[in-house]
Design a protein around this motif. Structure first.
Motif, PDB file in Angstrom:
ATOM      1  N   GLU A  79      12.355  50.189  19.979  1.00  0.00           N
ATOM      2  CA  GLU A  79      11.659  48.710  18.465  1.00  0.00           C
ATOM      3  C   GLU A  79      11.035  49.518  17.617  1.00  0.00           C
ATOM      4  OE1 GLU A  79      11.052  48.117  21.174  1.00  0.00           O
ATOM      5  OE2 GLU A  79      12.771  46.690  21.784  1.00  0.00           O
ATOM      6  N   LEU A  80       9.844  50.042  17.885  1.00  0.00           N
ATOM      7  CA  LEU A  80       8.639  50.683  16.141  1.00  0.00           C
ATOM      8  C   LEU A  80       8.802  51.706  16.201  1.00  0.00           C
ATOM      9  CD1 LEU A  80       5.836  50.998  15.457  1.00  0.00           C
ATOM     10  CD2 LEU A  80       5.152  52.627  17.577  1.00  0.00           C
ATOM     11  N   VAL A  81       9.915  52.705  16.856  1.00  0.00           N
ATOM     12  CA  VAL A  81      10.980  53.692  16.398  1.00  0.00           C
ATOM     13  C   VAL A  81      11.523  53.884  14.738  1.00  0.00           C
ATOM     14  CG1 VAL A  81      11.547  55.851  16.486  1.00  0.00           C
ATOM     15  CG2 VAL A  81       9.622  55.140  17.776  1.00  0.00           C
ATOM     16  N   VAL A  82      12.187  52.295  14.947  1.00  0.00           N
ATOM     17  CA  VAL A  82      13.513  51.764  14.690  1.00  0.00           C
ATOM     18  C   VAL A  82      12.355  50.997  13.183  1.00  0.00           C
ATOM     19  CG1 VAL A  82      14.887  50.139  13.844  1.00  0.00           C
ATOM     20  CG2 VAL A  82      15.150  51.435  15.999  1.00  0.00           C
ATOM     21  N   MET A  83      11.576  50.231  13.736  1.00  0.00           N
ATOM     22  CA  MET A  83      11.223  49.774  12.834  1.00  0.00           C
ATOM     23  C   MET A  83      10.388  50.819  11.260  1.00  0.00           C
ATOM     24  SD  MET A  83       7.467  46.957  13.019  1.00  0.00           S
ATOM     25  CE  MET A  83       9.320  46.030  14.291  1.00  0.00           C
ATOM     26  N   VAL A 137       8.147  35.632  11.004  1.00  0.00           N
ATOM     27  CA  VAL A 137       8.628  36.564  11.119  1.00  0.00           C
ATOM     28  C   VAL A 137       9.710  36.587  12.304  1.00  0.00           C
ATOM     29  CG1 VAL A 137       7.932  38.405  12.487  1.00  0.00           C
ATOM     30  CG2 VAL A 137       6.890  38.288  10.778  1.00  0.00           C
ATOM     31  N   MET A 138       9.098  35.832  13.638  1.00  0.00           N
ATOM     32  CA  MET A 138      10.142  36.051  14.345  1.00  0.00           C
ATOM     33  C   MET A 138      11.535  34.598  14.445  1.00  0.00           C
ATOM     34  SD  MET A 138       6.990  34.564  17.244  1.00  0.00           S
ATOM     35  CE  MET A 138       5.348  35.212  17.603  1.00  0.00           C
ATOM     36  N   SER A 176       7.599  41.147  18.116  1.00  0.00           N
ATOM     37  CA  SER A 176       7.123  41.022  16.671  1.00  0.00           C
ATOM     38  C   SER A 176       5.427  40.685  15.936  1.00  0.00           C
ATOM     39  CB  SER A 176       7.167  39.478  16.071  1.00  0.00           C
ATOM     40  OG  SER A 176       5.799  38.956  17.229  1.00  0.00           O
ATOM     41  N   ALA A 177       5.263  41.874  17.370  1.00  0.00           N
ATOM     42  CA  ALA A 177       3.485  41.770  17.070  1.00  0.00           C
ATOM     43  C   ALA A 177       3.796  43.294  16.483  1.00  0.00           C
ATOM     44  CB  ALA A 177       2.505  42.261  18.593  1.00  0.00           C
ATOM     45  N   LEU A 178       4.574  44.439  16.661  1.00  0.00           N
ATOM     46  CA  LEU A 178       4.928  45.372  16.301  1.00  0.00           C
ATOM     47  C   LEU A 178       4.140  45.412  14.437  1.00  0.00           C
ATOM     48  CD1 LEU A 178       7.532  47.132  18.357  1.00  0.00           C
ATOM     49  CD2 LEU A 178       4.750  47.504  18.137  1.00  0.00           C
ATOM     50  N   VAL A 179       5.029  44.354  13.681  1.00  0.00           N
ATOM     51  CA  VAL A 179       4.955  44.013  12.439  1.00  0.00           C
ATOM     52  C   VAL A 179       3.954  44.624  11.581  1.00  0.00           C
ATOM     53  CG1 VAL A 179       7.287  42.836  12.012  1.00  0.00           C
ATOM     54  CG2 VAL A 179       4.622  41.319  12.723  1.00  0.00           C
ATOM     55  N   SER A 180       2.420  44.217  12.454  1.00  0.00           N
ATOM     56  CA  SER A 180       0.826  44.245  11.921  1.00  0.00           C
ATOM     57  C   SER A 180       1.014  45.766  12.294  1.00  0.00           C
ATOM     58  CB  SER A 180       0.260  44.043  13.524  1.00  0.00           C
ATOM     59  OG  SER A 180       0.554  44.131  14.815  1.00  0.00           O
ATOM     60  N   LEU A 181       1.728  46.582  12.688  1.00  0.00           N
ATOM     61  CA  LEU A 181       1.223  48.390  12.837  1.00  0.00           C
ATOM     62  C   LEU A 181       1.784  48.431  10.809  1.00  0.00           C
ATOM     63  CD1 LEU A 181       2.281  50.158  15.677  1.00  0.00           C
ATOM     64  CD2 LEU A 181       0.166  48.951  14.974  1.00  0.00           C
ATOM     65  N   LEU A 182       2.853  47.818  10.277  1.00  0.00           N
ATOM     66  CA  LEU A 182       3.214  48.532   8.846  1.00  0.00           C
ATOM     67  C   LEU A 182       1.846  47.252   7.805  1.00  0.00           C
ATOM     68  CD1 LEU A 182       6.925  47.555   9.421  1.00  0.00           C
ATOM     69  CD2 LEU A 182       5.985  49.714   9.930  1.00  0.00           C
ATOM     70  N   GLY A 183       1.469  46.052   8.202  1.00  0.00           N
ATOM     71  CA  GLY A 183       0.171  46.070   7.143  1.00  0.00           C
ATOM     72  C   GLY A 183       0.645  44.705   7.059  1.00  0.00           C
ATOM     73  N   LEU A 184       1.332  44.248   7.677  1.00  0.00           N
ATOM     74  CA  LEU A 184       1.833  42.803   7.654  1.00  0.00           C
ATOM     75  C   LEU A 184       0.904  42.153   7.891  1.00  0.00           C
ATOM     76  CD1 LEU A 184       4.014  40.789   6.159  1.00  0.00           C
ATOM     77  CD2 LEU A 184       4.694  40.794   8.784  1.00  0.00           C
ATOM     78  N   GLU A 185       0.044  40.457   7.168  1.00  0.00           N
ATOM     79  CA  GLU A 185      -1.593  39.938   7.683  1.00  0.00           C
ATOM     80  C   GLU A 185      -0.480  39.525   9.141  1.00  0.00           C
ATOM     81  OE1 GLU A 185      -3.771  39.263   4.528  1.00  0.00           O
ATOM     82  OE2 GLU A 185      -3.633  41.452   3.821  1.00  0.00           O
ATOM     83  N   ASP A 186      -0.209  39.545  10.208  1.00  0.00           N
ATOM     84  CA  ASP A 186       0.139  38.266  11.196  1.00  0.00           C
ATOM     85  C   ASP A 186      -0.728  37.778  11.907  1.00  0.00           C
ATOM     86  OD1 ASP A 186       0.242  41.276  12.407  1.00  0.00           O
ATOM     87  OD2 ASP A 186       1.809  39.742  13.367  1.00  0.00           O
ATOM     88  N   MET A 187      -0.812  37.238  12.987  1.00  0.00           N
ATOM     89  CA  MET A 187      -1.566  36.770  13.487  1.00  0.00           C
ATOM     90  C   MET A 187      -2.235  38.629  14.931  1.00  0.00           C
ATOM     91  SD  MET A 187       0.057  35.068  16.459  1.00  0.00           S
ATOM     92  CE  MET A 187       1.399  35.054  17.574  1.00  0.00           C
ATOM     93  N   ILE A 197       9.645  42.174   5.066  1.00  0.00           N
ATOM     94  CA  ILE A 197      11.700  43.006   4.579  1.00  0.00           C
ATOM     95  C   ILE A 197      11.801  43.962   5.879  1.00  0.00           C
ATOM     96  CG2 ILE A 197      13.102  43.273   3.185  1.00  0.00           C
ATOM     97  CD1 ILE A 197      11.820  41.857   1.033  1.00  0.00           C
ATOM     98  N   SER A 198      10.918  44.512   5.833  1.00  0.00           N
ATOM     99  CA  SER A 198      11.252  46.143   6.496  1.00  0.00           C
ATOM    100  C   SER A 198      10.901  45.398   8.115  1.00  0.00           C
ATOM    101  CB  SER A 198       9.583  47.329   6.418  1.00  0.00           C
ATOM    102  OG  SER A 198       9.639  47.293   5.064  1.00  0.00           O
ATOM    103  N   GLY A 199       9.898  44.451   8.378  1.00  0.00           N
ATOM    104  CA  GLY A 199       9.837  44.240   9.948  1.00  0.00           C
ATOM    105  C   GLY A 199      10.885  43.128  10.511  1.00  0.00           C
ATOM    106  N   VAL A 200      11.004  42.687   9.673  1.00  0.00           N
ATOM    107  CA  VAL A 200      12.043  41.582   9.959  1.00  0.00           C
ATOM    108  C   VAL A 200      13.809  41.951   9.938  1.00  0.00           C
ATOM    109  CG1 VAL A 200      13.309  39.508   8.733  1.00  0.00           C
ATOM    110  CG2 VAL A 200      11.302  39.594   8.928  1.00  0.00           C
TER     111      VAL A 200
END
Length: 226
Positions: A61-65, A19-20, A165-176, A94-97
């Protein structure tokens, strides 16, 4: 059991790194193009670029995401339907990136714009007088010096992107980060797994610092006007 959870965290760390790096590539391309537009583009394009950097840097960033996650797919499919192309589906990766690349592209725009402005125009004029083509001037003079001035800003923006990039976890992406939350709940040891995540982020930061110090030394000659 512990080994299984650590294996999951390793998988999540690799996904986070993807993602990063993918977001960084999007942000660099977008920032470079907009930086060039801000300096050399026609007035109407400069106005669009100015609006983009001003508005995006003023929104978290979270709002834009979330806007891109819920609205980006809808807007893109409306445009595709107008062109007679079938609909697309966004996933959380894709949304997070795209969101991270879009947001930090605005910051990289200012980084590249400032770097271009720091290049001594007298050297370009001298190169033109010696008969260098535009491509040669860009490759031998403009690009190396611009990069030398841009490295500190790229480093700072990369660190901001890495943490965001840690914010992508809020979209349900199974990152760390997402996996740390899930495994922490399952084992009732959230502190342990969030500590592991923190150490991974610190490791990436340390490696990044070494890499950018190397680049700074590599291009120091150009930044000094050589």
């Amino acid at each position: 059991m512990a080994e299984e959870y650590l294996h999951l965290m390793g998988r999540g760390a690799l996904l986070s790194l993807r993602v990063m790096l993918t977001s960084l590539a999007v942000a660099l391309v977008l920032g470079f193009i907009n930086g060039v537009i801000k300096l050399f583009g026609p007035r109407w394009l400069r106005a669009i670029s100015w609006s983009y950097t001003t508005i995006v840097r003023g929104i978290p960033e979270l709002v834009v995401m979330l806007l891109m996650f819920f609205g980006g797919e809808m807007v893109l499919n409306m445009l595709l339907n107008m062109l007679g192309i079938g609909a697309l589906r966004f996933n959380s990766f894709i949304s997070g990136v795209l969101a991270l690349g879009f947001v930090f592209g605005a910051y990289f725009t200012e980084t590249f714009r400032g770097a271009f402005q720091n290049v001594d125009k007298g050297q370009l004029e001298a190169a033109a007088a010696f008969g260098m083509s535009t491509g040669q001037m860009c490759r031998r003079i403009l690009a190396p010096q611009m990069l030398a001035f841009a490295i500190p800003g790229i480093n700072n923006n990369w660190l901001g992107l890495m943490k965001a990039s840690a914010l992508v976890s809020l979209l349900g992406l199974e990152d760390m980060v997402w996996l740390a939350e899930q495994t922490g709940r399952a084992t009732h040891k959230p502190f342990l797994f969030y500590l592991i995540v923190s150490l991974i982020f610190l490791s990436i930061t340390a490696c990044s610092g070494w890499f950018f110090r190397y680049l700074s030394r590599r291009y120091a000659f150009y930044g000094a006007g050589g």
